[in-house]
Design a protein around this motif. Structure first.
Motif, PDB file in Angstrom:
ATOM      1  N   ASP A   1       9.701   2.884  -1.753  1.00 58.95           N
ATOM      2  CA  ASP A   1       8.760   2.256  -0.820  1.00 58.95           C
ATOM      3  C   ASP A   1       7.473   3.051  -0.642  1.00 58.95           C
ATOM      4  OD1 ASP A   1       9.900  -0.163  -0.407  1.00 58.95           O
ATOM      5  OD2 ASP A   1      10.912   0.361   1.448  1.00 58.95           O
ATOM      6  N   ALA A   2       7.132   3.891  -1.621  1.00 60.90           N
ATOM      7  CA  ALA A   2       5.825   4.538  -1.688  1.00 60.90           C
ATOM      8  C   ALA A   2       5.043   3.869  -2.814  1.00 60.90           C
ATOM      9  CB  ALA A   2       5.967   6.028  -1.961  1.00 60.90           C
ATOM     10  N   LEU A   3       3.820   3.475  -2.548  1.00 62.57           N
ATOM     11  CA  LEU A   3       3.039   2.746  -3.533  1.00 62.57           C
ATOM     12  C   LEU A   3       2.784   3.607  -4.764  1.00 62.57           C
ATOM     13  CD1 LEU A   3       1.498   0.211  -4.328  1.00 62.57           C
ATOM     14  CD2 LEU A   3      -0.507   1.106  -3.134  1.00 62.57           C
ATOM     15  N   ALA A   4       3.245   3.121  -5.908  1.00 58.90           N
ATOM     16  CA  ALA A   4       3.071   3.843  -7.165  1.00 58.90           C
ATOM     17  C   ALA A   4       1.837   3.370  -7.910  1.00 58.90           C
ATOM     18  CB  ALA A   4       4.305   3.668  -8.045  1.00 58.90           C
TER      19      ALA A   4
ATOM     20  N   THR B   1       4.702  12.431  -8.365  1.00 58.10           N
ATOM     21  CA  THR B   1       5.301  11.966  -7.119  1.00 58.10           C
ATOM     22  C   THR B   1       6.112  10.700  -7.338  1.00 58.10           C
ATOM     23  OG1 THR B   1       3.518  12.947  -5.814  1.00 58.10           O
ATOM     24  CG2 THR B   1       4.802  11.198  -4.769  1.00 58.10           C
ATOM     25  N   VAL B   2       5.573   9.783  -8.104  1.00 61.89           N
ATOM     26  CA  VAL B   2       6.263   8.523  -8.383  1.00 61.89           C
ATOM     27  C   VAL B   2       7.554   8.779  -9.148  1.00 61.89           C
ATOM     28  CG1 VAL B   2       6.070   6.307  -9.585  1.00 61.89           C
ATOM     29  CG2 VAL B   2       4.093   7.244  -8.356  1.00 61.89           C
TER      30      VAL B   2
ATOM     31  N   GLU C   1      -1.519   8.434   0.974  1.00 60.22           N
ATOM     32  CA  GLU C   1      -1.531   8.212  -0.467  1.00 60.22           C
ATOM     33  C   GLU C   1      -2.979   8.215  -0.942  1.00 60.22           C
ATOM     34  OE1 GLU C   1       0.190   4.413  -0.859  1.00 60.22           O
ATOM     35  OE2 GLU C   1       2.169   4.990  -0.135  1.00 60.22           O
ATOM     36  N   GLN C   2      -3.218   8.783  -2.132  1.00 58.35           N
ATOM     37  CA  GLN C   2      -4.563   8.790  -2.684  1.00 58.35           C
ATOM     38  C   GLN C   2      -4.487   8.395  -4.153  1.00 58.35           C
ATOM     39  OE1 GLN C   2      -7.470  11.595  -1.154  1.00 58.35           O
ATOM     40  NE2 GLN C   2      -5.841  12.638  -0.041  1.00 58.35           N
ATOM     41  N   HIS C   3      -5.313   7.422  -4.503  1.00 62.99           N
ATOM     42  CA  HIS C   3      -5.270   6.815  -5.825  1.00 62.99           C
ATOM     43  C   HIS C   3      -6.625   6.939  -6.511  1.00 62.99           C
ATOM     44  CE1 HIS C   3      -1.456   4.472  -5.035  1.00 62.99           C
ATOM     45  NE2 HIS C   3      -1.842   4.748  -3.808  1.00 62.99           N
ATOM     46  N   ILE C   4      -6.583   7.004  -7.830  1.00 63.76           N
ATOM     47  CA  ILE C   4      -7.762   6.790  -8.655  1.00 63.76           C
ATOM     48  C   ILE C   4      -7.547   5.482  -9.410  1.00 63.76           C
ATOM     49  CG2 ILE C   4      -8.270   9.244  -8.889  1.00 63.76           C
ATOM     50  CD1 ILE C   4      -7.015   9.174 -11.657  1.00 63.76           C
TER      51      ILE C   4
ATOM     52  N   GLU D   1       0.417  15.396  -4.805  1.00 68.22           N
ATOM     53  CA  GLU D   1      -0.173  16.294  -3.818  1.00 68.22           C
ATOM     54  C   GLU D   1      -0.885  17.461  -4.509  1.00 68.22           C
ATOM     55  OE1 GLU D   1      -1.517  17.754  -0.351  1.00 68.22           O
ATOM     56  OE2 GLU D   1      -0.527  15.815  -0.676  1.00 68.22           O
ATOM     57  N   LYS D   2      -0.327  17.949  -5.626  1.00 65.20           N
ATOM     58  CA  LYS D   2      -0.988  19.033  -6.356  1.00 65.20           C
ATOM     59  C   LYS D   2      -2.341  18.581  -6.902  1.00 65.20           C
ATOM     60  CE  LYS D   2       3.303  21.279  -7.877  1.00 65.20           C
ATOM     61  NZ  LYS D   2       4.120  21.657  -9.072  1.00 65.20           N
ATOM     62  N   GLN D   3      -2.401  17.358  -7.421  1.00 66.00           N
ATOM     63  CA  GLN D   3      -3.657  16.858  -7.959  1.00 66.00           C
ATOM     64  C   GLN D   3      -4.685  16.638  -6.852  1.00 66.00           C
ATOM     65  OE1 GLN D   3      -1.779  13.540  -9.936  1.00 66.00           O
ATOM     66  NE2 GLN D   3      -1.986  14.501 -11.946  1.00 66.00           N
TER      67      GLN D   3
END
Length: 387
Positions: free
Chosen positions: A189-192, A218-219, A303-306, A327-329
Motif C-alpha cells: 500500500d505504498a505507491l510504487a 523501497t518498492v 513519497e517522492q517520485h521522478i 530514502e537514500k536517493q
C-alpha cells in the motif's frame, strides 16, 4: 505547472494480489490525437546525452509518440513482442544480452509527427544529472576529480519489475477495464509507480511492459517483506431504502465514488500534491514532453517520485510514468541541492544545514560522494573547526 493533474482520469476499485495493489485509471473519453507505440530493444543501452557524457542502463524498450493521425497504416506502428537476437531450436532466448547505442534520450523520427523517447530513463538521467558538473568554485576540500569530472561516473541501483515479488502474477491476472488508460501500482500500500497513456488500446498493448520497468529499492523491499494487503470491498448498508435495482445501482456507484475520493485524497496524495520542478524536453505539435524532479524534502515520510509527463494544449495529462525514489536517493538529491545552493562551500553548507563540519563530511561520504573530497584538505578543515 508545478503539480501532476490527473483530471479526466478516474480511479476504479483496486485489485489485489498478495502485497501488490493495482488501481486502474479510466478515461471517459480517450485523447484521440496522440498514440503511443512500443519499440522493443531487449537489452542494455548506451545513450549519448552530451559531449563526452553517456547514460548506461538496461533499456528494454522505447516509446514512439505519434500525433500525425496515421495510426493503422502499414508501417506506422511498432511491432509488439519482438526481440533482438535469434532463439535456439528449443525456443530459448539467446544467452547474450544485446547492447544497443542510442542517440539521445528523445529523438524525432524521420516522419513528421513522431518522436521516440526512452521511458523512465528520461527521468532517471535527469536525476543523475542533478548538479552533475560538481563544484562551481575550486575550494580546497574538493579533489581534482571533482573539479575536472564533477560527479562522473554516477550510478544508482534499481530492480526490474520481474524481481518485485508478486508483480508478475498481479499483472497476469489483472482485469483490464473498459476505457482503462492507466494504473497505479502499490507495494504494501505504498505507491510504487503511476502509468498513464492517452488511449485504451495503447494501455492494452503496453500493460505487459510494466514487468520490464524499473522500480526502486523501497518498492522491492516493501513487496518482499510486506504482508498481504486487504482487498477492496464495497458495503452497501441496508437502511430499508433499497427497493429497486436502480436503488442498488445508485448505492454501488456511491461506493465507487467513495473509493475514488479515498484513493486520490489518501493513497495517491503525495504524488498528486507534491510540487515538482518540471523541465520541458520537447514540443510535439500540440503536445509537450516534460520530465520532473521532486523538492527532495527530508523527514515527514513523504513519497517522492521522478518521472515524465506529456500534456496537451489544455494541460491534460496524456502520458505519465513515475519512479519512486528510495530514502537514500532522496538524501543524495537533498545534499546535492544544499551544496549547490552554498556554492559547494563546506563550511557555509554545514551552517545552512545546522550541523557541524565533520558531520557534513560524514554525510557526503555516506551518500557515496567521498571520492570527490580531498582527504588532506578535509582533515585540516575538521581540525580547524574543532579548535
Amino acid at each position: 505547472m508545478t503539480r501532476i493533474d490527473l483530471a479526466g482520469l478516474t480511479a476504479r476499485p483496486a485489485q489485489v494480489w498478495g502485497g501488490i495493489r493495482l488501481v486502474p485509471l479510466v478515461r471517459e473519453e480517450p485523447l484521440e490525437g496522440l498514440r503511443l507505440h512500443r519499440r522493443v530493444y531487449g537489452g542494455y543501452g548506451v545513450v549519448d546525452v552530451g559531449p563526452r557524457t553517456e547514460y548506461v542502463s538496461y533499456i528494454p524498450h522505447g516509446l514512439v509518440a505519434d500525433w500525425s493521425g496515421g495510426q493503422g497504416q502499414p508501417g506506422e506502428s511498432a511491432a509488439y513482442g519482438t526481440r533482438l537476437g535469434a532463439y535456439d531450436a528449443d525456443g530459448e532466448p539467446p544467452p547474450c544480452i544485446p547492447v544497443r547505442r542510442h542517440h539521445r534520450l528523445v529523438k524525432g523520427e524521420q516522419r513528421t509527427g513522431r518522436v521516440r523517447f526512452l521511458p523512465q530513463h528520461l527521468a532517471l538521467e535527469g536525476y543523475l544529472a542533478l548538479h552533475f558538473g560538481g563544484p562551481s568554485i575550486v575550494w580546497d576540500e574538493w579533489s581534482r576529480q571533482a573539479v575536472r569530472q564533477g560527479l562522473s561516473p554516477r550510478a544508482e541501483d534499481a530492480y526490474a519489475g520481474r524481481r518485485v515479488r508478486g508483480l508478475a502474477e498481479a499483472l497476469r491476472v489483472f482485469e483490464i477495464h473498459p476505457g482503462q488508460c492507466g494504473v497505479m501500482v502499490y507495494a504494501a500500500d505504498a505507491l510504487a509507480a503511476a502509468f498513464v497513456v492517452p488511449h485504451p488500446d495503447d494501455y492494452r498493448a503496453l500493460h505487459p511492459s510494466l514487468i520490464e520497468d524499473l522500480y526502486g529499492e523501497t518498492v522491492y523491499q516493501y513487496a518482499l517483506y510486506g504482508a498481504p494487503v486487504p482487498e477492496f470491498t464495497a458495503r452497501v448498508p441496508d437502511t430499508g431504502g433499497l427497493r429497486t435495482l436502480a436503488d442498488l445501482r445508485a448505492a454501488a456507484r456511491a461506493q465507487e465514488r467513495a473509493w475514488t475520493e479515498a484513493h486520490d485524497g489518501l493513497m495517491a496524495r503525495d504524488l498528486l500534491q507534491t510540487p515538482y520542478a518540471f523541465e520541458r524536453v520537447r514540443r510535439m505539435g500540440p503536445y509537450a514532453l516534460y520530465r520532473f524532479l521532486p523538492p527532495f524534502l527530508r523527514g515527514g515520510g513523504q513519497e517522492q517520485h521522478i518521472g515524465e509527463l506529456i500534456t496537451d494544449h489544455k494541460g491534460r495529462t496524456a502520458y505519465l510514468k513515475t519512479f519512486r525514489l528510495s530514502e537514500k536517493q532522496v538524501r543524495r538529491g537533498y545534499l546535492l541541492r544544499r551544496l549547490a545552493d552554498c556554492d559547494w562551500h563546506l563550511g557555509r553548507t554545514a551552517e545552512a544545514l545546522g550541523t557541524g563540519y565533520a558531520e557534513l563530511v560524514a554525510r557526503i561520504r555516506a551518500a557515496g560522494f567521498g571520492s570527490l573530497l580531498d582527504a588532506h584538505a578535509v582533515a585540516r578543515g575538521v581540525k580547524a573547526h574543532e579548535t
